[in-house]
Scaffold this motif. Structure first.
Motif, PDB file in Angstrom:
ATOM      1  N   ALA A 100       0.680  -1.569  -0.023  1.00  0.00           N
ATOM      2  CA  ALA A 100       0.191   0.037  -0.278  1.00  0.00           C
ATOM      3  C   ALA A 100       0.974   1.511  -0.073  1.00  0.00           C
ATOM      4  N   ARG A 101       0.635   2.197  -0.986  1.00  0.00           N
ATOM      5  CA  ARG A 101       1.303   3.415  -0.811  1.00  0.00           C
ATOM      6  C   ARG A 101       0.398   4.012  -1.125  1.00  0.00           C
ATOM      7  N   GLY A 102      -0.211   5.211  -0.364  1.00  0.00           N
ATOM      8  CA  GLY A 102      -1.387   5.736  -0.209  1.00  0.00           C
ATOM      9  C   GLY A 102      -2.636   5.271  -0.301  1.00  0.00           C
ATOM     10  N   THR A 173      -4.469  11.599   1.985  1.00  0.00           N
ATOM     11  CA  THR A 173      -4.405  10.203   2.174  1.00  0.00           C
ATOM     12  C   THR A 173      -4.464   9.475   3.776  1.00  0.00           C
ATOM     13  N   GLU A 174      -4.772   8.836   4.199  1.00  0.00           N
ATOM     14  CA  GLU A 174      -4.870   8.375   5.128  1.00  0.00           C
ATOM     15  C   GLU A 174      -5.051   7.136   5.163  1.00  0.00           C
ATOM     16  N   SER A 175      -4.234   6.058   5.843  1.00  0.00           N
ATOM     17  CA  SER A 175      -4.370   4.405   5.450  1.00  0.00           C
ATOM     18  C   SER A 175      -4.470   4.230   6.964  1.00  0.00           C
ATOM     19  N   TYR A 176      -5.283   3.389   7.456  1.00  0.00           N
ATOM     20  CA  TYR A 176      -5.575   3.183   8.830  1.00  0.00           C
ATOM     21  C   TYR A 176      -5.561   1.078   8.677  1.00  0.00           C
ATOM     22  N   ILE A 372      -8.840   0.675   5.701  1.00  0.00           N
ATOM     23  CA  ILE A 372      -9.563   1.539   5.365  1.00  0.00           C
ATOM     24  C   ILE A 372      -8.605   2.675   5.064  1.00  0.00           C
ATOM     25  N   ARG A 373      -8.977   3.126   3.767  1.00  0.00           N
ATOM     26  CA  ARG A 373      -7.860   4.482   3.024  1.00  0.00           C
ATOM     27  C   ARG A 373      -9.105   5.795   2.586  1.00  0.00           C
ATOM     28  N   ILE A 374      -8.421   6.598   2.634  1.00  0.00           N
ATOM     29  CA  ILE A 374      -9.038   8.119   1.953  1.00  0.00           C
ATOM     30  C   ILE A 374      -8.478   8.722   1.202  1.00  0.00           C
TER      31      ILE A 374
END
Length: 380
Positions: A100-102, A173-176, A372-374
């Motif tokens: 995962a990247r961004g 961008t946010e990744s959880y 979760i990705r935003i």
């Protein structure tokens, strides 16, 4: 009932959506220059047969050297991920790798040339992902491009250079992954009487291991409850701050829902799979559970417009249901879901993201949220 708290978290800029990758016009400089600029774009250089790679932080020792297979440069996936500042998760149960990247994700599996992920459809790798003495190797160019990075090949020196594309100004961008803690997410419940009996509703919100075979490390947000009032809304939400105040953003959300509900079943009020709508949305105000009165009955309601059960609202939209992908496979399965909207931040530069289930099925519903990705981009 728990309201969504206003937590602080540094927002990291993200990358632009996947572009058609173009080859670099020249090989990047030597090891000294790679690590010299703190603001340099993430990058990594491999040389076929060489046990030293060079990324933007400097030299990296490799346990096994890159090699050529069927005309394709194969590089160690861990060093590739580190060089591009991408996360890497290994799933031993099915020998799969998730990068995962961004906002971008890439899903690979040892011994296969199939690939899945963001913006990926009907794509085959030029060579299979390979494991050598515990080290996974992937085709350098194909996987790099799926992570929005460019590659160049120096045939004389047998070097492959990989560099991430520049970030788009203003994009957040946010990744959880939720594997360390809940990362600021909170859960709550609505559409039930104020005087409900907790022992029969059995409401539960927690960060727990997802009940998958041999899973010892993959955590998710668990929401569970019995629908005793012909309606139950269970949700998780989080605040995102540090945005431009009173500014319109194009917002996108993707997440994994883990469910064990089969399709085609029957139940009181509706099917346990089809009659439970999964909804998602963004809002400029904090989602809260408030008391409302309908006739002589007081009940808890969400302060946002989510619609009801199989109908959508202005703030939350239906993105799927609880039916698992394969009825023939027992247990919880992953479903990838997504949502996009355009809305304006509040005066403090905040937005809230909400994911939940709206149930017409009068029984127990349990699911897990993960990965979760935003992405938030100022509207032009």
């Amino acid at each position: 009932m728990n309201n969504i708290t206003k937590t602080k978290r540094k927002i990291r800029k993200g990358i632009v959506p996947l572009l058609a990758a173009a080859a670099l016009t020249a090989v990047l400089p030597s090891a000294t220059a790679f690590g010299a600029d703190e603001n340099a774009l993430p990058s990594v250089q491999f040389q076929i047969g060489n046990l030293t790679a060079i990324d933007h932080n400097g030299p990296v020792k490799l346990p096994i050297a890159p090699y050529i297979e069927q005309g394709t440069a194969m590089v160690p996936v861990r060093a590739l991920a580190d060089g591009l500042d991408a996360s890497l998760n290994w799933e031993p149960a099915d020998k799969s790798i998730r990068l995962a990247r961004g906002e971008l994700t890439v899903h690979l599996q040892i011994g296969k040339d199939a690939v899945a992920g963001t913006y990926v459809k009907n794509v085959k790798l030029p060579a299979k992902v390979t494991a050598i003495r515990g080290q996974a190797f992937v085709p350098a160019k194909a996987v790099s491009e799926l992570l929005d990075a460019n590659t160049s090949w120096n045939a004389k020196e047998k070097k492959v250079t990989i560099q991430a594309n520049a970030e788009e100004d203003g994009v957040v961008t946010e990744s959880y992954s939720l594997d360390r803690d809940d990362e600021g997410w909170q859960g709550d419940f609505a559409d039930l009487p104020v005087n409900f009996e907790p022992s029969i509703y059995e409401l539960a919100y927690a960060r727990e291991l997802i009940p998958l075979k041999d899973n010892a490390s993959n955590y998710g947000l668990k929401l569970s409850g019995m629908n005793r009032s012909d309606d139950l809304f269970m949700f998780a939400a989080r605040k995102i701050d540090g945005l431009q105040p009173n500014t319109a953003y194009n917002a996108s959300l993707s997440f994994s829902l883990y469910t064990d509900e089969e399709g085609g079943m029957v139940g009181v009020g509706g099917a346990p799979g089809e009659a439970v709508s999964i909804k998602a949305g963004f809002a400029a105000k904090a989602p809260e559970v408030v008391e409302q009165t309908q006739g002589e009955e007081a009940f808890f309601a969400l302060n946002l417009d989510k619609g009801n059960q199989s109908t959508e609202g202005a703030d939350l939209k239906i993105v799927g249901n609880m039916v698992k992908p394969d009825n023939a496979v027992e247990g919880f399965q992953k479903k990838r879901m997504s949502h996009a909207a355009t809305l304006q931040t509040n005066a403090e530069g905040e937005l809230y993201v909400i994911i939940g289930s709206d149930s017409g099925y009068e029984g127990r519903t349990t699911f897990y949220l993960d990965d979760i990705r935003i992405t938030l981009s100022p509207k032009a």
